[in-house]
Design a protein around this motif. Structure first.
Motif, PDB file in Angstrom:
ATOM      1  N   LEU A   1      -6.239   6.082  -2.884  1.00  0.00           N
ATOM      2  CA  LEU A   1      -5.725   6.679  -2.471  1.00  0.00           C
ATOM      3  C   LEU A   1      -4.347   6.236  -1.995  1.00  0.00           C
ATOM      4  O   LEU A   1      -3.444   5.850  -1.861  1.00  0.00           O
ATOM      5  N   ILE A   2      -4.954   6.032  -0.650  1.00  0.00           N
ATOM      6  CA  ILE A   2      -4.194   5.794   0.874  1.00  0.00           C
ATOM      7  C   ILE A   2      -3.467   4.345   0.283  1.00  0.00           C
ATOM      8  O   ILE A   2      -2.404   3.905   1.502  1.00  0.00           O
ATOM      9  N   TYR A   3      -4.534   3.129   0.444  1.00  0.00           N
ATOM     10  CA  TYR A   3      -4.516   1.811  -0.220  1.00  0.00           C
ATOM     11  C   TYR A   3      -3.115   2.003  -1.318  1.00  0.00           C
ATOM     12  O   TYR A   3      -2.137   1.346  -0.804  1.00  0.00           O
ATOM     13  N   GLY A   4      -3.183   2.318  -1.928  1.00  0.00           N
ATOM     14  CA  GLY A   4      -2.170   2.845  -2.882  1.00  0.00           C
ATOM     15  C   GLY A   4      -0.114   3.466  -3.017  1.00  0.00           C
ATOM     16  O   GLY A   4       0.138   2.589  -3.415  1.00  0.00           O
ATOM     17  N   ALA A   5      -0.771   4.260  -2.072  1.00  0.00           N
ATOM     18  CA  ALA A   5       0.560   4.899  -1.425  1.00  0.00           C
ATOM     19  C   ALA A   5       1.478   3.413  -0.384  1.00  0.00           C
ATOM     20  O   ALA A   5       2.527   3.310  -0.101  1.00  0.00           O
ATOM     21  N   ASN A   6       0.398   3.284   0.169  1.00  0.00           N
ATOM     22  CA  ASN A   6       1.069   1.849   1.390  1.00  0.00           C
ATOM     23  C   ASN A   6       1.526   0.760   0.803  1.00  0.00           C
ATOM     24  O   ASN A   6       2.889   0.121   1.225  1.00  0.00           O
ATOM     25  N   TYR A   7       1.648   0.127  -0.040  1.00  0.00           N
ATOM     26  CA  TYR A   7       2.712  -1.334  -0.669  1.00  0.00           C
ATOM     27  C   TYR A   7       4.049  -0.163  -0.659  1.00  0.00           C
ATOM     28  O   TYR A   7       4.740  -1.354  -0.239  1.00  0.00           O
ATOM     29  N   SER A   8       4.849   0.923  -1.008  1.00  0.00           N
ATOM     30  CA  SER A   8       5.598   0.804  -1.052  1.00  0.00           C
ATOM     31  C   SER A   8       5.888   1.471   0.340  1.00  0.00           C
ATOM     32  O   SER A   8       7.291   1.505   0.423  1.00  0.00           O
ATOM     33  N   ILE A   9       5.367   2.154   1.072  1.00  0.00           N
ATOM     34  CA  ILE A   9       5.550   3.289   2.458  1.00  0.00           C
ATOM     35  C   ILE A   9       5.648   1.393   3.382  1.00  0.00           C
ATOM     36  O   ILE A   9       7.188   1.781   3.993  1.00  0.00           O
ATOM     37  N   ALA A  10       5.347   0.437   3.545  1.00  0.00           N
ATOM     38  CA  ALA A  10       5.087  -0.638   4.196  1.00  0.00           C
ATOM     39  C   ALA A  10       6.301  -1.348   3.569  1.00  0.00           C
ATOM     40  O   ALA A  10       6.847  -1.785   4.885  1.00  0.00           O
ATOM     41  N   LYS A  11       6.674  -1.268   2.511  1.00  0.00           N
ATOM     42  CA  LYS A  11       7.721  -2.312   1.966  1.00  0.00           C
ATOM     43  C   LYS A  11       8.956  -2.082   2.352  1.00  0.00           C
ATOM     44  O   LYS A  11      10.060  -2.407   2.569  1.00  0.00           O
ATOM     45  N   ALA A  12       8.706  -0.706   2.350  1.00  0.00           N
ATOM     46  CA  ALA A  12      10.788   0.119   3.007  1.00  0.00           C
ATOM     47  C   ALA A  12      11.068   0.046   3.897  1.00  0.00           C
ATOM     48  O   ALA A  12      11.845   0.142   4.451  1.00  0.00           O
ATOM     49  N   VAL A  13       9.881  -0.244   5.452  1.00  0.00           N
ATOM     50  CA  VAL A  13      10.501  -1.022   6.549  1.00  0.00           C
ATOM     51  C   VAL A  13      10.268  -2.591   6.439  1.00  0.00           C
ATOM     52  O   VAL A  13      11.097  -2.439   7.769  1.00  0.00           O
ATOM     53  N   MET A  14       9.664  -2.710   5.585  1.00  0.00           N
ATOM     54  CA  MET A  14       9.652  -4.687   6.077  1.00  0.00           C
ATOM     55  C   MET A  14      11.237  -5.442   5.324  1.00  0.00           C
ATOM     56  O   MET A  14      11.210  -5.432   4.400  1.00  0.00           O
ATOM     57  N   PRO A  15      11.954  -6.061   5.459  1.00  0.00           N
ATOM     58  CA  PRO A  15      11.901  -6.599   7.600  1.00  0.00           C
ATOM     59  C   PRO A  15      13.003  -5.545   8.255  1.00  0.00           C
ATOM     60  O   PRO A  15      13.293  -6.234   9.271  1.00  0.00           O
TER      61      PRO A  15
END
Length: 304
Positions: free
Chosen positions: A15-29
């Motif tokens: 569940l944590i990993y599932g949300a991580n794709y969009s959350i991490a992408k939002a601040v990179m680069p």
């Protein structure tokens, strides 16, 4: 140990990993480059794991002969895994990344069969195929998969990331049978940090930390605290009791959770098609995780 607690831990991690794709992408680069993000994740994650061991007074020692294997696990499960994933995610889309990640159980089955002597049964193969089909249909239904040339390098990195993590799940299994989960993960992250620091130091120092908006801080905090500390700890603990194949098959739950989160916050709607695709995934997970006949999953009586 109650097997439902173990399945709950795996579900929570994914569940944590599932949300991580969009959350991490939002601040990179825009706010932080990939290697700088990995530096923050691994360095502060390592600190958290070692602090956790101090707080729970875990003074378990590891034998010197196991340090090379722990170092290899750190290289594959932390350094290569994170460097490849974040670099790939920076170049490709979250949709592509989540779809490619679902091939991990297919990669892991033959590796586990050779290294750990895990049996490749018709039931496992059927479960993997069902789960992969459901995940692919669910992801492709959610958005258009991009195959632009500019994203091929990113897709390749995500594939190599999945491969590295598959090898890690197999290699770390014997260590999990010998030591406590928290002991293994603190050393795995320590060795992974040694590799990551030279790659990420420059990008980490280039971040204008004082000018980051609140949403960027929240995203970074989520990745460090949840995607790194809690998810790795839950996965590692579950691996102590479950086979590598079972841990890997839970990757198919990530697009289901990502869709559920999107529906919950109003960014998506749950249709009959999506529910059917999700059922395929659940069926695949069930087939892989269900013990065959008298061969029950060996659950330890001692907690970690």
């Amino acid at each position: 140990m109650n097997k439902w607690k173990i399945h709950g831990a795996l579900a929570a991690a994914n569940l944590i990993y599932g949300a991580n794709y969009s959350i991490a992408k939002a601040v990179m680069p825009e706010y932080i480059r990939p290697f700088g993000f990995i530096f923050a994740r691994v360095v502060f994650g390592t600190m958290l794991f070692w602090l956790f061991n101090v707080l729970i007074r875990n003074g378990e020692k590891v034998e010197r002969k196991d340090l090379p294997l722990l170092a290899l696990c750190g290289l594959l499960g932390v350094a290569a895994n994170q460097l490849l994933f974040f670099s790939g995610l920076n170049l490709t889309s979250p949709i592509n990344a989540s779809l490619i990640t679902t091939i991990m159980p297919l990669i892991l089955l033959p590796i586990a069969a050779v290294q750990l002597k895990e049996r490749i049964t018709a039931r496992k193969v059927t479960g993997v195929i069902l789960g992969l089909s459901g995940a692919a249909l669910l992801i492709s239904n959610k958005n258009t998969i991009s195959l632009q040339n500019s994203q091929l390098a990113g897709d390749l990195m995500i594939f190599l990331n999945a491969t590295a993590f598959s090898f890690y799940l197999v290699l770390v299994k014997p260590l999990m049978q010998k030591y406590k989960a928290q002991t293994v993960i603190k050393w795995v992250f320590f060795f992974g940090m040694i590799v990551v620091v030279p790659f990420g130091w420059e990008d980490f120092m280039a971040v204008s930390w004082g000018q980051l908006p609140a949403n960027a801080w929240m995203a970074i905090l989520y990745v460090v605290l949840f995607t790194t500390f809690f998810a790795y700890l839950l996965n590692t603990w579950a691996l102590k009791y479950m086979s590598s194949s079972v841990v890997a098959i839970y990757a198919y739950m990530q697009p289901v959770f990502a869709t559920m989160i999107a529906v919950w916050i109003g960014q998506d709607s749950f249709t009959l098609e999506k529910s059917m695709y999700s059922l395929l995934i659940f069926a695949g997970v069930y087939l892989v995780t269900r013990p065959a006949g008298a061969q029950k999953i060996a659950l330890r009586k001692n907690d970690v």
